[in-house]
Motif scaffolding. Sequence first.
Motif: not given
Length: 449
Positions: A323-330, A287-291, A131-133, A300-306
Amino acid sequence: MHQEPDFLQNLHKELRDGRRWLDRAIVLAYAVAAGLCVVAFTLMADTAFELFLHIYGFQGGWLVLFWMPAVTAAAVWLTRRWAPGAAGSGIPQVVVALDPALDTSLRARFVSLWLSFAKMTLSTLGFAAGLSIGREGPSVQVAAGVMHHARRWLGPKSGISSHALLVAGGAAGIAAAFNAPLAGVVFAIEELSRKLESRSSGLIIAAIVLAGLMGVSAFGNLSYFGRIQVPKLSWDALLPGLCVTLACGVLGGLFAKLLAQSLTAAPERLNRWRARFPIRFAAAGALAVAVIGLATGGATFGAGSEAVKHMLVGQADVPELYVTLKFIATWLSAWVGIPGGIFAPSLSIGAGVGHNVAELMGPQIAPALIAMGMAAFLAAVTQAPLTAFIIVMEMVDGHAMVLSLMASAMLASLVSRMLARPLYETLAMYMLSTLPAPAKEVREQKTGG
């Protein structure tokens, strides 16, 4: 006339008070323990996300469509069953525990050794789910729970209150998680206490720095994102920098408003479904985050540090709609109710904004715009601009950009305040409103309400 201090007399008085020195040693020992817990949590989170990446890399990645909902649903079930106080970021819980009107018997609902352990374990499941956490917000609750436990060993005349221990613990979590002791001190003043108690302020700051040094000892005295190469900024950078700041201010304000409405059970159809079927909702959100993750090639998986590290060195391979998809995933990752923070994902979203503006208006100053975006978006979401710019400054070793980062954070926070209330304060007030009726009556009596 004021009498000058007598050095020898004061020294004798200090050395004679053995109990005071014992209390100080207890606080500092717990600060070390808090820092080590954050270090352990960091290692747990990193290992868990490596496991997820291994699963994502198996057979084209389709397995995450089953893995993410299953692990997320299990983590949410465990949270609701065994540690409901561990859900979410962790910072609002510490803010509630610091409320002077909160009855002390209720404090264990928000900070305790059990919740610290649960937060570490359940957040690790969130990382294993991909998850994007982030782990920085949870680190605040983890360290605060550890530090607050020191209260039972302190003498009745120690002068060190539960409030001081919670402030020290929460700030120590930031210091150790970001490897940034200065950011921890500023976070203590700006976000947690708004002031430090004069009697114990020196000890509090020492505890914060000592906890931060645990991270330095474990991971080395290195900047989180390395050292960026900042070109000489001229007036030509003003317009791109302003575009980054304003965009992050608006997006961050909208993000904070969306999160507040989602997490305070606003009367909407989806939140009614979430309240009725929390496990199913968690699985559907995952499931939405996975898609989204599959659609972005895993960006967009994970925190995004890499992704941030790649952007800073000019090797970004993120999609155009990152930006948009990371916004939604988070947002979805926070909404499902799993223990996890938003600091690191916010930094990655802000970096994406800076990267996009740099490609359009100033590729030669891309690292500077990316760093400004990180500070601006984090400041807009948290409305804690001093903490935001110092965190980014320490994470990228950007001392040459102090004024630029400060200006970006201040302006973005101002724009955000026009759109949304402070996120953590809003969530904390909601948590207080959900306390049992007798507890709310006690709080109203204490506040004169």
